[in-house]
Design a protein around this motif. Structure first.
Motif, mmCIF file in Angstrom:
data_model
loop_
_atom_site.group_PDB
_atom_site.id
_atom_site.type_symbol
_atom_site.label_atom_id
_atom_site.label_comp_id
_atom_site.label_asym_id
_atom_site.label_seq_id
_atom_site.Cartn_x
_atom_site.Cartn_y
_atom_site.Cartn_z
ATOM 1 N N GLY A 186 0.813 -1.211 0.000
ATOM 2 C CA GLY A 186 0.000 0.000 0.000
ATOM 3 C C GLY A 186 0.845 1.259 0.000
ATOM 4 N N ALA A 187 0.215 2.367 0.377
ATOM 5 C CA ALA A 187 0.875 3.665 0.312
ATOM 6 C C ALA A 187 2.128 3.711 1.172
ATOM 7 C CB ALA A 187 -0.106 4.754 0.742
ATOM 8 N N THR A 188 2.089 3.101 2.361
ATOM 9 C CA THR A 188 3.261 3.119 3.238
ATOM 10 C C THR A 188 4.407 2.338 2.624
ATOM 11 O OG1 THR A 188 1.840 3.316 5.187
ATOM 12 C CG2 THR A 188 4.105 2.590 5.550
ATOM 13 N N ALA A 189 4.123 1.167 2.092
ATOM 14 C CA ALA A 189 5.168 0.330 1.508
ATOM 15 C C ALA A 189 5.831 1.010 0.313
ATOM 16 C CB ALA A 189 4.583 -1.021 1.088
ATOM 17 N N VAL A 190 5.026 1.580 -0.582
ATOM 18 C CA VAL A 190 5.623 2.183 -1.783
ATOM 19 C C VAL A 190 6.376 3.471 -1.443
ATOM 20 C CG1 VAL A 190 3.845 1.162 -3.244
ATOM 21 C CG2 VAL A 190 3.564 3.523 -2.463
ATOM 22 N N THR A 191 6.103 4.041 -0.281
ATOM 23 C CA THR A 191 6.883 5.184 0.192
ATOM 24 C C THR A 191 8.199 4.720 0.802
ATOM 25 O OG1 THR A 191 4.892 6.474 0.653
ATOM 26 C CG2 THR A 191 6.895 7.141 1.778
ATOM 27 N N LEU A 192 8.139 3.672 1.623
ATOM 28 C CA LEU A 192 9.316 3.190 2.333
ATOM 29 C C LEU A 192 10.384 2.592 1.408
ATOM 30 C CD1 LEU A 192 7.788 1.457 5.483
ATOM 31 C CD2 LEU A 192 9.704 3.061 5.511
ATOM 32 N N VAL A 193 9.963 1.811 0.434
ATOM 33 C CA VAL A 193 10.926 1.043 -0.357
ATOM 34 C C VAL A 193 11.980 1.924 -1.023
ATOM 35 C CG1 VAL A 193 11.194 -0.454 -2.369
ATOM 36 C CG2 VAL A 193 9.442 -0.965 -0.656
ATOM 37 N N PRO A 194 11.611 2.954 -1.798
ATOM 38 C CA PRO A 194 12.661 3.763 -2.432
ATOM 39 C C PRO A 194 13.512 4.536 -1.432
ATOM 40 C CG PRO A 194 10.497 4.717 -2.830
ATOM 41 C CD PRO A 194 10.272 3.384 -2.213
ATOM 42 N N GLU A 195 12.933 4.904 -0.294
ATOM 43 C CA GLU A 195 13.706 5.646 0.706
ATOM 44 C C GLU A 195 14.726 4.735 1.381
ATOM 45 O OE1 GLU A 195 14.805 9.115 2.641
ATOM 46 O OE2 GLU A 195 13.397 8.848 0.969
ATOM 47 N N LEU A 196 14.305 3.538 1.793
ATOM 48 C CA LEU A 196 15.229 2.594 2.414
ATOM 49 C C LEU A 196 16.295 2.127 1.431
ATOM 50 C CD1 LEU A 196 12.704 0.390 4.443
ATOM 51 C CD2 LEU A 196 14.235 2.152 5.341
ATOM 52 N N ALA A 197 15.943 2.066 0.160
ATOM 53 C CA ALA A 197 16.877 1.580 -0.861
ATOM 54 C C ALA A 197 18.084 2.498 -1.035
ATOM 55 C CB ALA A 197 16.147 1.412 -2.192
ATOM 56 N N LYS A 198 17.991 3.718 -0.555
ATOM 57 C CA LYS A 198 19.138 4.646 -0.665
ATOM 58 C C LYS A 198 20.333 4.155 0.134
ATOM 59 C CE LYS A 198 16.164 8.715 -1.303
ATOM 60 N NZ LYS A 198 15.713 9.997 -0.695
ATOM 61 N N ASP A 199 20.074 3.432 1.240
ATOM 62 C CA ASP A 199 21.161 2.991 2.119
ATOM 63 C C ASP A 199 21.266 1.476 2.248
ATOM 64 O OD1 ASP A 199 21.936 5.663 2.894
ATOM 65 O OD2 ASP A 199 20.117 5.723 4.130
ATOM 66 N N VAL A 203 16.333 -3.912 -0.808
ATOM 67 C CA VAL A 203 15.005 -3.805 -0.202
ATOM 68 C C VAL A 203 14.035 -4.577 -1.088
ATOM 69 C CG1 VAL A 203 13.154 -2.290 0.561
ATOM 70 C CG2 VAL A 203 15.529 -1.539 0.740
ATOM 71 N N THR A 204 13.328 -5.511 -0.500
ATOM 72 C CA THR A 204 12.344 -6.305 -1.235
ATOM 73 C C THR A 204 10.951 -5.981 -0.726
ATOM 74 O OG1 THR A 204 13.922 -8.116 -1.513
ATOM 75 C CG2 THR A 204 11.586 -8.627 -1.851
ATOM 76 N N MET A 205 10.067 -5.601 -1.623
ATOM 77 C CA MET A 205 8.661 -5.404 -1.270
ATOM 78 C C MET A 205 7.933 -6.721 -1.513
ATOM 79 S SD MET A 205 5.978 -2.417 -2.443
ATOM 80 C CE MET A 205 5.474 -3.057 -4.042
ATOM 81 N N SER A 275 14.249 -3.312 -19.242
ATOM 82 C CA SER A 275 14.534 -4.089 -18.027
ATOM 83 C C SER A 275 13.919 -5.472 -18.141
ATOM 84 C CB SER A 275 13.972 -3.362 -16.807
ATOM 85 O OG SER A 275 14.021 -4.184 -15.671
ATOM 86 N N ASP A 276 14.506 -6.389 -17.397
ATOM 87 C CA ASP A 276 13.964 -7.744 -17.327
ATOM 88 C C ASP A 276 12.935 -7.878 -16.213
ATOM 89 O OD1 ASP A 276 17.211 -9.150 -18.044
ATOM 90 O OD2 ASP A 276 15.559 -8.645 -19.408
ATOM 91 N N ILE A 306 13.662 0.128 -8.281
ATOM 92 C CA ILE A 306 13.634 -1.256 -8.783
ATOM 93 C C ILE A 306 14.567 -1.391 -9.979
ATOM 94 C CG2 ILE A 306 12.187 -3.020 -9.854
ATOM 95 C CD1 ILE A 306 9.825 -1.811 -8.219
ATOM 96 N N ARG A 307 14.487 -0.429 -10.879
ATOM 97 C CA ARG A 307 15.314 -0.480 -12.087
ATOM 98 C C ARG A 307 16.805 -0.420 -11.766
ATOM 99 N NH1 ARG A 307 13.603 3.924 -16.228
ATOM 100 N NH2 ARG A 307 14.902 5.199 -14.856
ATOM 101 N N SER A 308 17.140 0.274 -10.675
ATOM 102 C CA SER A 308 18.549 0.400 -10.290
ATOM 103 C C SER A 308 19.118 -0.876 -9.695
ATOM 104 C CB SER A 308 18.704 1.535 -9.274
ATOM 105 O OG SER A 308 18.217 1.142 -7.994
ATOM 106 N N GLY A 309 18.235 -1.814 -9.304
ATOM 107 C CA GLY A 309 18.687 -3.041 -8.678
ATOM 108 C C GLY A 309 18.780 -2.964 -7.172
ATOM 109 N N ARG A 310 18.482 -1.801 -6.580
ATOM 110 C CA ARG A 310 18.540 -1.654 -5.125
ATOM 111 C C ARG A 310 17.223 -2.072 -4.453
ATOM 112 N NH1 ARG A 310 23.083 0.840 -3.559
ATOM 113 N NH2 ARG A 310 22.233 1.064 -1.458
ATOM 114 N N ALA A 311 16.200 -2.292 -5.264
ATOM 115 C CA ALA A 311 14.905 -2.730 -4.742
ATOM 116 C C ALA A 311 14.329 -3.792 -5.667
ATOM 117 C CB ALA A 311 13.942 -1.554 -4.612
#
Length: 498
Positions: A186-199, A203-205, A275-276, A306-311
Motif C-alpha cells: 500500500g501507500a506506506t510500503a511504496v513510500t518506504l521502499v525507495p527511501e530505504l533503498a538509498k542505504d 530492499v524487497t517489497m 529491463s527484465d 527497482i530499475r537500479s537493482g537496489r529494490a
C-alpha cells in the motif's frame, strides 16, 4: 480531579482536521469559547505520529492544504515534516495554538437532553477530569493511533533479525547495507521502499497481490509555471486543476475500469522498457482501479529504485518465518536482517471514546451518517471523515464551513441543539458501508462503522464539487430537528454572521 468548566465548542484532535476546524470557527465565531483537546504531546496528528523514512502525503498539497491558507511550496507531494510545520504555522497564524490542551484524551462523551450539553470525561497528565460543552466536534480521523495492524505471522518469534511496524518506527534504525523486506504493497510500503533503498543493501517489497501504482510529478509543472504569481491567483488555479483531475480520474476509473487498467499499466511499463523486471506480474492487480486507493509515487521513485537493482518486488505469500528470513508458499526464501510490517491500520472512530446520550452507550454501527459528518439522533455532534478518493482536507474544509454556518443558525434562532433524524420508514433504509473501499483495513472493521443510505443527506457522494454546493450553500434544515434552548439568554439570541 474534576473541573466545572463549560465551553461552547470542543474540538477533539489537533491534526490537520482539528486545526483547520478551529481556525475556521475562530475566524467566523470569535465570540464562542473554544478549546482543542489533543491526546498527544504535540500537534500534527498523523504527521506527528508517523516518523518512518520518507513519510509523505499521498494527496497533492494544493488540495491537502487548507482552502483558507494556500500551500505555497512547488512540491506537489510533501514530506511529513513539512506538512507538520504547515499545520503548526497555521495554528500560530490564526492564534489557535494557545487553545490546544495537550495530553487530554477523551474517553467518554455523554449528551444530556435535560442539561442540553455534553459532559466529557478526560484522561489527562494530571489525572481524570470532566468538562462540559454545548457542541462536540470530533477531528480524530478513523484509525487507531495506539497500534497498527499486523497479521499473525507463523514463526515470527524464530526470526533473529529486527521486526518494525511503520507506525512505531524506532529512532536511529540503521539499515545500511542490510537486507530489508517490506511486507505490504500500500501507500506506506511504496513510500518506504525507495527511501530505504538509498542505504540498504537490498530492499524487497513482498506483496500478497499487486496494487495500482502511478507516477506523478514531484514538482507540479503548472505550479512551477505559476511560481511568483500572487497566491490569490495561483492557488485557486492549482487547487481546482487538481480537484478536476482527481474527480475525472475517479469517475473514468469507475465507468471505464478496463481502459483505466490499460492506462495505468502503460504508465508503469514506460519505466521498464529496457529491463527484465516482470512489471506485468507485480503491478497488475486483479481488482478494478479505485476499488482500493490508488498509490502515487513522486517522479516514479519506486520504479527507479527497482530499475537500479537496489529494490525488488516479490508477489507471493508468507508460509513462515525462520531464523534468517521468510519462507514463501512457493518454497522460495527471502533473506532478511530487517522486516518492516507495512501491513495496514486498525480502524477506530472517535479516538476510541465511548459516545453516550442520556447515559446510554451508543452502538455506532447502528447509526447512519448525516451529510457525511453527523449521526442520526445524536445532538450537537459532528465528526470529520475525509474523502477516500481525494484529499482528506477537501472534505474537512467543507465540514468546518458547514459547522460555522450551523452554529450561527443555532444562535440566531435561540436553539440549543440540532438533531439529525432519519426519515419515516427508516427501517427500510438501505444500509451500505461508510467507507466504499475494498482495502483490507476497511473490510476488517466495516462492521464497527456507522452506515450510509442511498440518497442525500444520508449518502456520501465522494464528490467534492457536488458537496461544495450542498454543504457550503445548501439548506441547514433538511433532515434535522432543532431543539429550543430551555432558558435562552439575550446573548444566545444575538445576531451573529453565518
Amino acid at each position: 480531579m474534576t473541573s466545572n468548566e463549560h465551553l461552547d465548542v470542543v474540538v477533539v484532535g489537533a491534526g490537520l482536521s482539528g486545526i483547520g476546524a478551529a481556525a475556521t470557527l475562530r475566524s467566523k465565531h470569535p465570540e464562542l469559547s473554544l478549546a482543542i483537546l489533543e491526546r498527544r504531546t504535540d500537534l500534527g496528528g498523523t504527521w506527528d505520529l508517523f516518523r518512518y523514512p520518507g513519510v509523505r502525503s499521498d494527496s497533492d498539497m494544493y488540495t491537502l492544504g487548507y482552502r483558507f491558507r494556500p500551500w505555497t511550496d512547488t512540491r506537489s507531494l510533501a514530506d511529513g515534516g513539512s506538512i507538520k510545520s504547515y499545520i503548526a504555522d497555521t495554528a500560530r497564524e490564526y492564534a489557535i495554538d494557545r487553545l490546544i490542551r495537550f495530553e487530554q484524551r477523551v474517553v467518554e462523551a455523554d449528551w444530556s437532553n435535560e442539561d442540553q450539553r455534553w459532559t466529557l470525561r478526560l484522561e489527562t497528565a494530571d489525572g481524570e477530569q470532566t468538562i462540559t460543552c454545548g457542541f462536540l466536534y470530533m477531528c480524530t480521523g478513523y484509525y487507531d493511533y495506539d497500534a497498527g495492524y499486523t497479521p499473525e505471522l507463523a514463526g515470527i518469534e524464530d526470526f533473529q533479525g529486527q521486526v518494525v511496524h511503520p507506525q512505531h518506527w524506532p529512532e536511529g534504525l540503521d539499515v545500511t547495507d542490510k537486507k530489508v523486506v517490506v511486507v505490504g504493497s500500500g501507500a506506506t510500503a511504496v513510500t518506504l521502499v525507495p527511501e530505504l533503498a538509498k542505504d540498504a543493501g537490498l530492499v524487497t517489497m513482498l506483496q500478497r497481490s499487486p496494487t495500482y501504482v502511478a507516477a506523478v510529478p514531484r514538482i507540479d509543472p503548472i505550479g512551477k509555471a505559476l511560481e511568483g504569481a500572487p497566491s490569490w491567483l495561483s492557488y485557486p488555479v492549482l487547487r481546482w486543476k487538481n480537484v478536476a483531475m482527481g474527480v475525472g480520474i475517479y469517475q473514468f476509473s469507475r465507468r471505464r475500469p478496463q481502459r483505466m487498467r490499460e492506462l495505468l499499466g502503460k504508465g508503469v511499463a514506460r519505466f521498464f522498457t529496457d529491463s527484465d523486471f516482470d512489471h506485468r506480474t507485480h503491478f497488475s492487480p486483479t481488482y478494478d482501479p479505485w476499488d482500493q486507493r490508488l498509490c502515487a509515487v513522486p517522479s516514479g521513485d519506486l520504479f527507479k529504485a527497482i530499475r537500479s537493482g537496489r529494490a525488488d518486488v516479490v508477489t507471493d505469500r508468507i508460509s513462515r518465518f525462520d531464523e534468517t528470513g521468510i519462507v514463501l508458499e512457493s518454497g522460495d526464501h527471502l533473506d532478511a536482517d530487517v522486516v518492516v510490517t507495512a501491513t495496514g491500520l486498525n480502524l477506530q472512530l472517535l479516538g476510541g471514546a465511548v459516545l453516550k446520550v442520556d447515559g446510554r452507550e451508543l452502538d455506532l454501527a447502528k447509526h447512519y451518517v448525516y451529510k457525511g459528518m453527523a449521526l442520526n439522533d445524536v445532538p450537537n455532534f459532528v465528526l470529520t471523515i475525509g474523502y477516500t478518493n481525494a484529499s482528506w482536507t477537501l472534505k474537512a474544509d467543507l465540514v468546518a464551513d458547514y459547522v460555522a454556518r450551523l452554529l450561527g443558525h443555532l444562535r440566531r434562532n435561540g436553539y440549543a441543539a440540532f438533531v439529525p433524524e432519519l426519515p419515516a420508514g427508516a427501517d427500510e433504509l438501505p444500509s451500505d458501508p461508510l467507507i466504499d473501499l475494498q482495502s483490507g483495513y476497511v473490510r476488517r472493521s466495516a462492521h464497527l462503522m456507522p452506515r450510509q443510505g442511498a440518497d442525500w443527506p444520508w449518502k456520501l457522494r465522494q464528490n467534492y464539487p457536488v458537496d461544495l454546493v450542498k454543504l457550503r450553500h445548501g439548506p441547514l434544515t433538511d433532515g434535522v430537528r432543532f431543539v429550543p434552548a430551555k432558558s435562552p439568554s439575550s446573548t444566545e439570541r444575538e445576531q451573529v454572521p453565518a
